[in-house]
Design an enzyme around this catalytic site. Structure first.
Site, PDB file in Angstrom:
ATOM      1  N   CYS A 112      35.781  56.989 114.146  1.00  0.00           N
ATOM      2  CA  CYS A 112      35.881  56.891 112.989  1.00  0.00           C
ATOM      3  C   CYS A 112      37.767  57.821 112.905  1.00  0.00           C
ATOM      4  O   CYS A 112      38.114  57.980 114.483  1.00  0.00           O
ATOM      5  CB  CYS A 112      35.695  58.677 112.244  1.00  0.00           C
ATOM      6  SG  CYS A 112      33.411  58.194 111.867  1.00  0.00           S
TER       7      CYS A 112
ATOM      8  N   ASN B 255      40.214  54.059 112.014  1.00  0.00           N
ATOM      9  CA  ASN B 255      38.567  53.699 112.666  1.00  0.00           C
ATOM     10  C   ASN B 255      37.860  52.302 114.090  1.00  0.00           C
ATOM     11  O   ASN B 255      38.451  51.095 114.098  1.00  0.00           O
ATOM     12  CB  ASN B 255      37.198  53.119 111.344  1.00  0.00           C
ATOM     13  CG  ASN B 255      37.238  53.719 110.626  1.00  0.00           C
ATOM     14  OD1 ASN B 255      37.160  54.882 110.837  1.00  0.00           O
ATOM     15  ND2 ASN B 255      36.528  53.595 109.334  1.00  0.00           N
TER      16      ASN B 255
ATOM     17  N   GLU C 154      35.345  50.462 114.608  1.00  0.00           N
ATOM     18  CA  GLU C 154      33.942  49.675 114.664  1.00  0.00           C
ATOM     19  C   GLU C 154      33.018  49.571 116.164  1.00  0.00           C
ATOM     20  O   GLU C 154      34.232  48.511 116.694  1.00  0.00           O
ATOM     21  CB  GLU C 154      33.986  48.673 113.970  1.00  0.00           C
ATOM     22  CG  GLU C 154      34.573  49.049 112.404  1.00  0.00           C
ATOM     23  CD  GLU C 154      33.965  50.529 111.276  1.00  0.00           C
ATOM     24  OE1 GLU C 154      32.512  50.522 111.939  1.00  0.00           O
ATOM     25  OE2 GLU C 154      34.383  51.106 111.060  1.00  0.00           O
TER      26      GLU C 154
ATOM     27  N   GLU D 132      39.856  59.809 111.941  1.00  0.00           N
ATOM     28  CA  GLU D 132      39.700  60.929 112.012  1.00  0.00           C
ATOM     29  C   GLU D 132      39.621  61.630 113.510  1.00  0.00           C
ATOM     30  O   GLU D 132      40.374  62.328 114.224  1.00  0.00           O
ATOM     31  CB  GLU D 132      39.646  61.892 111.203  1.00  0.00           C
ATOM     32  CG  GLU D 132      39.495  61.964 110.060  1.00  0.00           C
ATOM     33  CD  GLU D 132      38.310  60.518 109.077  1.00  0.00           C
ATOM     34  OE1 GLU D 132      37.711  61.186 107.648  1.00  0.00           O
ATOM     35  OE2 GLU D 132      37.781  59.499 109.729  1.00  0.00           O
TER      36      GLU D 132
END
Length: 108
Positions: free
Chosen positions: A25, A14, A16, A27
């Protein structure tokens, strides 16, 4: 982490951001890495989405809707997402986790 149809492993994390919409994210970072290395024809065989809380404890969760859509666009018909649910690892095909998707059809 994901494994591609070619058998290559890519990991993500991630990223942020104070502007929540700009957060990326894990993924999607793994998918971007895979596409950067294998090109736009890259296909995901399996993707694992596991989360830890600040104490390092595994927590339940699965990919968000945005990630599910991106996964679908690079998925094989049999692509599975592995995640934790109620303390157990679960493996489900993307077709069960993203119903009535749009964009690239989930076809090889």
């Amino acid at each position: 982490a994901l494994i591609t149809e070619k058998g290559n492993l890519y990991v993500g994390c991630n990223v942020e951001n104070a502007s929540y919409g700009a957060t990326i994210c894990a993924e999607r970072t793994a998918i971007v890495s895979a596409v950067a290395q294998e090109g736009p024809s890259m296909r995901i065989k399996t993707i694992v989405a596991l989360c830890q809380n600040k104490d390092g404890v595994m927590v339940d969760g699965c990919s968000c809707g945005v990630c599910r859509q991106v996964i679908n666009e690079f998925a094989l018909p049999e692509t599975h997402i592995i995640y934790q649910l109620e303390g157990q690892l679960v493996s489900k095909p993307i077709s069960q986790l993203l119903l009535d998707s749009f964009g690239r059809p989930n076809l090889k």
